[in-house]
Design a protein around this motif. Structure first.
Motif, PDB file in Angstrom:
ATOM      1  N   VAL A 197       3.659  -0.969   3.894  1.00  0.00           N
ATOM      2  CA  VAL A 197       3.170   0.389   3.675  1.00  0.00           C
ATOM      3  C   VAL A 197       4.323   1.335   3.396  1.00  0.00           C
ATOM      4  O   VAL A 197       5.320   1.351   4.123  1.00  0.00           O
ATOM      5  CB  VAL A 197       2.366   0.889   4.901  1.00  0.00           C
ATOM      6  CG1 VAL A 197       1.948   2.347   4.718  1.00  0.00           C
ATOM      7  CG2 VAL A 197       1.151  -0.004   5.141  1.00  0.00           C
TER       8      VAL A 197
ATOM      9  N   ASP B  89       0.313  -5.046   6.453  1.00  0.00           N
ATOM     10  CA  ASP B  89       0.641  -4.784   5.059  1.00  0.00           C
ATOM     11  C   ASP B  89       1.970  -4.036   4.947  1.00  0.00           C
ATOM     12  O   ASP B  89       2.455  -3.432   5.899  1.00  0.00           O
ATOM     13  CB  ASP B  89      -0.469  -3.964   4.401  1.00  0.00           C
ATOM     14  CG  ASP B  89      -1.751  -4.753   4.252  1.00  0.00           C
ATOM     15  OD1 ASP B  89      -1.689  -5.916   3.819  1.00  0.00           O
ATOM     16  OD2 ASP B  89      -2.823  -4.222   4.596  1.00  0.00           O
TER      17      ASP B  89
ATOM     18  N   TYR C 227      -3.143   0.237   7.819  1.00  0.00           N
ATOM     19  CA  TYR C 227      -2.596  -0.845   6.996  1.00  0.00           C
ATOM     20  C   TYR C 227      -1.306  -1.411   7.587  1.00  0.00           C
ATOM     21  O   TYR C 227      -1.046  -2.616   7.484  1.00  0.00           O
ATOM     22  CB  TYR C 227      -2.390  -0.360   5.564  1.00  0.00           C
ATOM     23  CG  TYR C 227      -3.695  -0.270   4.815  1.00  0.00           C
ATOM     24  CD1 TYR C 227      -4.390  -1.421   4.455  1.00  0.00           C
ATOM     25  CD2 TYR C 227      -4.259   0.956   4.515  1.00  0.00           C
ATOM     26  CE1 TYR C 227      -5.604  -1.348   3.796  1.00  0.00           C
ATOM     27  CE2 TYR C 227      -5.476   1.041   3.855  1.00  0.00           C
ATOM     28  CZ  TYR C 227      -6.143  -0.116   3.504  1.00  0.00           C
ATOM     29  OH  TYR C 227      -7.363  -0.043   2.867  1.00  0.00           O
TER      30      TYR C 227
ATOM     31  N   ARG D  52      -2.235  -3.740  10.276  1.00  0.00           N
ATOM     32  CA  ARG D  52      -2.830  -4.962   9.725  1.00  0.00           C
ATOM     33  C   ARG D  52      -1.775  -5.911   9.175  1.00  0.00           C
ATOM     34  O   ARG D  52      -2.054  -7.073   8.882  1.00  0.00           O
ATOM     35  CB  ARG D  52      -3.835  -4.590   8.618  1.00  0.00           C
ATOM     36  CG  ARG D  52      -4.803  -5.699   8.286  1.00  0.00           C
ATOM     37  CD  ARG D  52      -5.815  -5.282   7.253  1.00  0.00           C
ATOM     38  NE  ARG D  52      -5.238  -5.145   5.917  1.00  0.00           N
ATOM     39  CZ  ARG D  52      -5.947  -4.901   4.823  1.00  0.00           C
ATOM     40  NH1 ARG D  52      -7.270  -4.729   4.924  1.00  0.00           N
ATOM     41  NH2 ARG D  52      -5.367  -4.792   3.648  1.00  0.00           N
TER      42      ARG D  52
ATOM     43  N   ASP E  49     -10.603   1.566   3.023  1.00  0.00           N
ATOM     44  CA  ASP E  49     -10.430   0.113   2.942  1.00  0.00           C
ATOM     45  C   ASP E  49     -11.514  -0.523   2.083  1.00  0.00           C
ATOM     46  O   ASP E  49     -11.235  -1.413   1.271  1.00  0.00           O
ATOM     47  CB  ASP E  49     -10.436  -0.489   4.351  1.00  0.00           C
ATOM     48  CG  ASP E  49     -10.043  -1.954   4.350  1.00  0.00           C
ATOM     49  OD1 ASP E  49      -9.012  -2.292   3.741  1.00  0.00           O
ATOM     50  OD2 ASP E  49     -10.779  -2.764   4.949  1.00  0.00           O
TER      51      ASP E  49
ATOM     52  N   ILE F 246       0.842  -1.186   0.000  1.00  0.00           N
ATOM     53  CA  ILE F 246       0.000   0.000   0.000  1.00  0.00           C
ATOM     54  C   ILE F 246       0.881   1.241   0.000  1.00  0.00           C
ATOM     55  O   ILE F 246       1.796   1.367   0.816  1.00  0.00           O
ATOM     56  CB  ILE F 246      -0.921   0.039   1.237  1.00  0.00           C
ATOM     57  CG1 ILE F 246      -1.696  -1.285   1.395  1.00  0.00           C
ATOM     58  CG2 ILE F 246      -1.869   1.235   1.159  1.00  0.00           C
ATOM     59  CD1 ILE F 246      -2.673  -1.574   0.292  1.00  0.00           C
TER      60      ILE F 246
END
Length: 227
Positions: A28, A26, A21, A24, A205, A4
């Motif tokens: 980034v 991810d 993110y 979570r 999201d 992301i």
């Protein structure tokens, strides 16, 4: 895990999107005008990297993003606050904001186009000033209305990549609004509250992950325009 990229992720809504993110799990990457600040914020929120990138200087965007890899989600949220009226028009301020938002956003997508793939998705931030301008919002209202055209053009040219616009109303707990009196806004909102940063992050999201939503303007304003 998704990759992301948050353009304008060092403060406000962009920072909260980056934090969501990163937490979570991810990968980034966030950007800001100042490279040191971007690196510090990336460390704070758990992002992989922070990059210096000034959208108002679009000639440098391609080089700033040159070493990024695959991009699954691209969120364009950077903005500059502007108070501009036709009665006291500040042409330089208007050119700065419009360059940042339209040329800068477009050049960013151009620079990353070969890192996008058919399942990638983009979210482009506008705002509800396009529907309810206020004194001093001449450039902001025009710019936010233009996001609609930008989103539709990008969705057409980048197909099958999805592109959607997100238009927050007044976000009561954001750094810009949290210390300002908002009683009159709340009274005009059917839900009896303003939008929150968590609401906006959730909307980002949704737009990134829902594969059947494309080319739309999503308002996150608690029904503010109904009254």
């Amino acid at each position: 895990m998704s990759n992301i990229v948050i353009i304008g992720g060092t403060s406000g809504l962009g920072k909260e999107v980056a934090r969501f993110y990163a937490e979570r799990g991810d990968e980034v990457v966030l950007t800001g005008r100042d490279a040191d600040r971007a690196a510090a914020v990336a460390k704070e929120v758990g992002a992989a990297r922070g990059l210096g990138l000034d959208l108002a200087q679009p000639a440098g965007i391609t080089d700033a993003l040159a070493d990024l890899g695959r991009v699954d989600g691209l969120v364009l949220t950077a903005v500059a606050r502007d108070n501009n009226s036709i009665h006291t028009y500040d042409m330089e301020a208007a050119l700065h904001l419009l360059t940042l938002k339209f040329v800068g956003y477009s050049q960013t997508v151009h620079a990353l186009r070969d890192r996008l793939h058919e399942d990638s998705a983009l979210v482009v931030f506008g705002g509800q000033a396009k529907e309810r301008p206020y004194p001093g919002a001449l450039t902001v209202a025009t710019m936010n209305a233009g996001v609609t055209g930008l989103v539709r053009a990008l969705a057409t040219e980048l197909a099958p990549i999805r592109v959607n616009g997100l238009h927050p109303g007044i976000v009561g707990d954001s750094p810009y609004w949290e210390d300002k009196p908002l009683d009159t806004v709340v009274e005009r909102t059917p839900t009896g509250r303003t939008a929150t940063m968590a609401d906006v992050v959730d909307a980002v999201d949704f737009l990134l992950r829902n594969r059947s939503v494309n080319g739309i303007d999503l308002a996150v304003d608690a029904g503010w325009l109904l009254r």
